[in-house]
Structure formats: structure tokens, C-alpha cells
Design a protein around this motif. Structure first.
Motif, PDB file in Angstrom:
ATOM      1  N   SER A   1       0.862  -1.180   0.000  1.00  0.00           N
ATOM      2  CA  SER A   1       0.000   0.000   0.000  1.00  0.00           C
ATOM      3  C   SER A   1       0.902   1.234   0.000  1.00  0.00           C
ATOM      4  N   GLU A   2       0.342   2.385  -0.241  1.00  0.00           N
ATOM      5  CA  GLU A   2       1.166   3.579  -0.439  1.00  0.00           C
ATOM      6  C   GLU A   2       1.907   3.991   0.826  1.00  0.00           C
ATOM      7  N   ASN A   3       1.208   4.049   1.935  1.00  0.00           N
ATOM      8  CA  ASN A   3       1.817   4.524   3.184  1.00  0.00           C
ATOM      9  C   ASN A   3       1.970   3.355   4.157  1.00  0.00           C
ATOM     10  N   TRP A   4       2.863   2.458   3.837  1.00  0.00           N
ATOM     11  CA  TRP A   4       3.024   1.251   4.653  1.00  0.00           C
ATOM     12  C   TRP A   4       4.319   1.239   5.445  1.00  0.00           C
ATOM     13  N   ILE A   5       5.214   2.149   5.165  1.00  0.00           N
ATOM     14  CA  ILE A   5       6.527   2.136   5.829  1.00  0.00           C
ATOM     15  C   ILE A   5       6.517   2.954   7.112  1.00  0.00           C
ATOM     16  N   GLU A   6       6.002   4.171   7.031  1.00  0.00           N
ATOM     17  CA  GLU A   6       6.059   5.080   8.181  1.00  0.00           C
ATOM     18  C   GLU A   6       5.420   4.527   9.449  1.00  0.00           C
ATOM     19  N   PRO A   7       4.242   3.877   9.393  1.00  0.00           N
ATOM     20  CA  PRO A   7       3.666   3.354  10.634  1.00  0.00           C
ATOM     21  C   PRO A   7       4.559   2.346  11.349  1.00  0.00           C
ATOM     22  N   VAL A   8       5.240   1.509  10.582  1.00  0.00           N
ATOM     23  CA  VAL A   8       6.119   0.507  11.200  1.00  0.00           C
ATOM     24  C   VAL A   8       7.340   1.179  11.809  1.00  0.00           C
ATOM     25  N   ILE A   9       7.936   2.100  11.075  1.00  0.00           N
ATOM     26  CA  ILE A   9       9.113   2.809  11.598  1.00  0.00           C
ATOM     27  C   ILE A   9       8.748   3.602  12.848  1.00  0.00           C
TER      28      ILE A   9
ATOM     29  N   ALA B   1      12.878  -5.763  15.516  1.00  0.00           N
ATOM     30  CA  ALA B   1      12.303  -6.154  14.226  1.00  0.00           C
ATOM     31  C   ALA B   1      10.786  -6.077  14.292  1.00  0.00           C
ATOM     32  N   ALA B   2      10.166  -5.988  13.118  1.00  0.00           N
ATOM     33  CA  ALA B   2       8.705  -5.845  13.062  1.00  0.00           C
ATOM     34  C   ALA B   2       8.196  -6.301  11.701  1.00  0.00           C
ATOM     35  N   GLN B   3       6.892  -6.503  11.654  1.00  0.00           N
ATOM     36  CA  GLN B   3       6.245  -6.785  10.376  1.00  0.00           C
ATOM     37  C   GLN B   3       4.922  -6.033  10.303  1.00  0.00           C
ATOM     38  N   PRO B   4       4.466  -5.707   9.078  1.00  0.00           N
ATOM     39  CA  PRO B   4       3.127  -5.141   8.911  1.00  0.00           C
ATOM     40  C   PRO B   4       2.087  -6.252   8.899  1.00  0.00           C
ATOM     41  N   LYS B   5       0.835  -5.890   8.767  1.00  0.00           N
ATOM     42  CA  LYS B   5      -0.225  -6.858   8.523  1.00  0.00           C
ATOM     43  C   LYS B   5      -0.025  -7.423   7.109  1.00  0.00           C
TER      44      LYS B   5
ATOM     45  N   ASP C   1      -1.162  -1.068  11.509  1.00  0.00           N
ATOM     46  CA  ASP C   1      -1.479   0.147  10.767  1.00  0.00           C
ATOM     47  C   ASP C   1      -0.815   0.191   9.395  1.00  0.00           C
ATOM     48  N   ALA C   2       0.011  -0.818   9.108  1.00  0.00           N
ATOM     49  CA  ALA C   2       0.631  -0.947   7.787  1.00  0.00           C
ATOM     50  C   ALA C   2       0.172  -2.265   7.187  1.00  0.00           C
ATOM     51  N   GLU C   3      -0.115  -2.256   5.889  1.00  0.00           N
ATOM     52  CA  GLU C   3      -0.717  -3.431   5.268  1.00  0.00           C
ATOM     53  C   GLU C   3      -0.048  -3.721   3.930  1.00  0.00           C
ATOM     54  N   VAL C   4       0.295  -5.006   3.711  1.00  0.00           N
ATOM     55  CA  VAL C   4       0.818  -5.437   2.416  1.00  0.00           C
ATOM     56  C   VAL C   4       0.084  -6.705   2.003  1.00  0.00           C
ATOM     57  N   TYR C   5       0.263  -7.081   0.726  1.00  0.00           N
ATOM     58  CA  TYR C   5      -0.485  -8.213   0.169  1.00  0.00           C
ATOM     59  C   TYR C   5       0.495  -9.160  -0.530  1.00  0.00           C
ATOM     60  N   HIS C   6       0.559 -10.364  -0.018  1.00  0.00           N
ATOM     61  CA  HIS C   6       1.565 -11.330  -0.453  1.00  0.00           C
ATOM     62  C   HIS C   6       0.941 -12.405  -1.334  1.00  0.00           C
ATOM     63  N   VAL C   7       1.581 -12.685  -2.475  1.00  0.00           N
ATOM     64  CA  VAL C   7       1.123 -13.768  -3.332  1.00  0.00           C
ATOM     65  C   VAL C   7       1.399 -15.111  -2.670  1.00  0.00           C
TER      66      VAL C   7
END
Length: 340
Positions: A95-103, A114-118, A217-223
């Protein structure tokens, strides 16, 4: 005050099609202090040419051969400087704004290493994705599972895991890590080649007292399954082999002996199950995994440190057997478990 610097690194091997599909979204990621890098494991397709011709601002770092996931990333990151590394699979849509929430979450506590997004399914974005979901856990026998995924049962995301939470392991599909902590523990273990190397990395960090967290608060989509299909016996071999190794490396000695003996028995049950189903290639994969474990026993024993902590002291562990809970008690959802 400037934002911490972030190096977003995609490890690629013959993945031109995936880069064509997902790199355009990655380069649109919103973060002011970022460098995007494609680390190439000696691809023989046109991956490097494609990136060079179409994304001149993306840095290319090339390995001289395919070192696999773990060693490939180690060699690439040896050539990268940043406050944070983001290890991103090539088959991930961001997603567009997925880095800043994790940082921001990691910056709130210096003990977060270490961390991961949703992580959700790219093909059906209402579901979590198998490899990470809402954060990784381990059961008492070392079996990995996730908030949102237990074995083959994957939950719909209805907001039930929208709390930032300390977990046991963060998925390597989209792994954020402080560069200093990466260097402190030596990065990913190259002997893993692929599968569970991020669990080993996170466990080594936790043994030093650091935290691993999940950021909703950060979301990505994995194949998913882009490198090895779930029905590939080699994947079974890597999973069984590497699972034993992480127990050997990261548990206190008495704890490791006890839990590995139990795993031998449980692996034998799995071996019988494959034989009865006529899946002899999968049974052979388990056999090969155990042969490798014993063959490399002293090699991996030398990787042990004096920093192992008792398993029950770690946040992100399930105090019982996930196998028993799932197959005997028919528990299908993480929310039904009593976990730490």
C-alpha cells in the motif's frame, strides 16, 4: 529532525514477471528518507535489464550466483547502509503509506529490533496470508503459526488483530529490522538457504532481550509460494530440517534436548502419515531432513551462544501443542487459544 533512513531491499532470482507486477507500487511508497534496492541472485532472465531500463533510481546490487534467501540477503546487505533494513519479497504488493507506521512504532521503543506489517492475501485481500498474517508465534514444540493462520486455516481480516503486539517472529515476506541489530546477531543464517530463517533470526534477537512486534497500521499483500510450492517435497525437507535446527540453536541445552526428542517422535508420526497416504516423496523428505540434522549436528551446535533463554520466558509462545489444539480439539482460530 530527519526521519530514520530506510533501505528497502527486494531479493530477486529470475523474477522479472513479479518485478513488472509489483515494483511499480513499491517505488511509489511514501517515505522521505528511503533507498530502494533490488538485490539480484545471479538471475539469467532479463530482471536486471528490466529494472535498469525502467527504474533508474532503483539501485541494483548483484551476487555472483544464487545464494538462496538467507545468504543472498546477507551478501546484499553487506553493501547497504541505512538505519533500518526492510526485506521485501518480490511477490508482495504494498500500500502507499506502509513504511512510516512501522518505523514510528519501532522508534517508540529502542528495544524493538524487528517488526512486520499486517500481511494479507494478494489474490483475495479480505483474507490474511499464510506466511505472516498478523504476526508469528511458536508452540511448545517449536511449530510456527500466526495470528490469523493456524496450519491451513486462514482467517478473514475483520479487524480482530488490529492491535500492535509483541510477537515471537516477524515474517520474512516484509521484515523490518534495525540495521545495527541485524549486524549484532549476524543477519540470517546462510545454512538455512530458505524457510524459517526469519524465525531463527528473531529468536536470536529475543534471546538478547529485544522485542519483535506486529504493526496493524501498515498493510501489504503477499502472493506466496513464488519460490517453492506447498506441494513441493523440497519445501517439506527444508521446513522439517530447519525447524530442528532452530530448536538446537536457540534453546537452553536441557530444553533443547527435551523438545527435540519430542519432535523426533512427532516427525515420525508425520512420516507414517505420508506413507499411509502414498506420499513417499514427502516421507523421504522428512528422512533426509533428519539425516542432515545429524550430519550437521556439531556444525550447528557451534552456533549456540551463552544467551539462550528458557522458552517459557518469551512473549509470543503458545504454552501447549498447536498440533493437539488443531487436530484433536478442532481449534481453528487464534482467538480461541490461550497464548502469551
Amino acid at each position: 529532525m530527519a526521519s530514520p533512513s530506510v533501505a528497502l531491499v527486494i531479493l530477486n532470482w529470475n523474477g522479472k514477471d513479479l518485478l513488472e507486477q509489483f515494483l511499480p507500487g513499491v517505488v511509489k511508497s511514501v517515505y522521505e528518507n528511503i533507498q530502494i534496492i533490488v538485490g539480484d541472485n545471479a538471475s539469467n532472465d532479463d530482471s536486471v535489464v528490466f529494472v535498469t531500463d525502467n527504474y533508474p533510481k532503483v539501485r541494483i546490487v548483484q551476487n555472483d550466483k544464487n545464494y538462496g534467501f538467507a545468504e543472498g540477503y546477507r551478501r546484499i546487505l553487506d553493501q547497504v547502509e541505512a538505519d533500518y533494513y526492510v526485506l521485501l519479497n518480490s511477490d508482495v504488493e504494498v500500500s502507499e503509506n506502509w513504511i512510516e507506521p512501522v518505523i514510528s512504532l519501532m522508534e517508540s521503543d529502542p528495544m524493538i529490533a524487528a517488526a512486520q506489517p499486517k500481511i494479507k492475501c494478494q489474490k483475495n485481500k479480505t483474507f490474511f496470508e499464510y506466511a505472516g498474517a498478523a504476526g508469528g508465534y511458536l508452540d511448545m514444540h517449536g511449530y510456527p503459526f500466526c495470528r490469523g493462520r493456524i496450519f491451513d486455516t486462514i482467517e478473514v481480516d475483520s479487524g480482530q488483530y488490529n492491535d500492535a503486539k509483541e510477537i515471537f517472529w516477524a515474517s520474512g515476506a516484509a521484515l523490518f529490522i534495525r540495521s545495527g541489530k541485524w549486524k549484532e546477531v549476524g543477519g540470517l543464517d546462510p545454512d538455512f538457504f530458505a524457510h524459517m530463517e526469519e524465525i531463527d533470526l528473531c529468536w536470536r534477537l529475543k534471546n538478547l532481550g529485544y522485542k519483535i512486534v506486529y504493526c496493524p497500521d501498515a498493510e501489504v499483500y503477499h502472493v506466496g509460494g513464488g519460490t517453492l510450492d506447498a506441494n513441493n517435497p523440497y519445501k517439506t525437507y527444508l521446513n522439517f530440517r530447519n525447524n530442528l535446527i532452530i530448536l538446537q540453536k536457540n534453546l537452553p541445552l536441557y530444553d533443547a534436548c527435551f523438545r527435540i526428542l519430542i519432535r523426533f517422535f512427532m516427525d515420525f508420526i508425520a512420516w507414517i502419515h505420508f506413507i499411509l497416504e502414498g506420499k513417499t516423496d514427502f516421507a523421504m523428505a522428512i528422512t533426509k531432513a533428519h539425516v542432515h540434522f545429524f550430519k550437521k549436528f556439531w556444525h550447528n551446535a557451534r552456533k549456540r551462544t551463552s544467551k539462550q533463554r528458557p522458552f517459557i520466558h518469551h512473549t509470543g509462545q503458545y504454552h501447549s501443542s498447536i498440533v493437539y489444539a488443531y487436530f484433536i480439539k478442532k481449534i481453528r482460530y487464534f482467538s480461541q487459544l490461550n497464548s502469551r
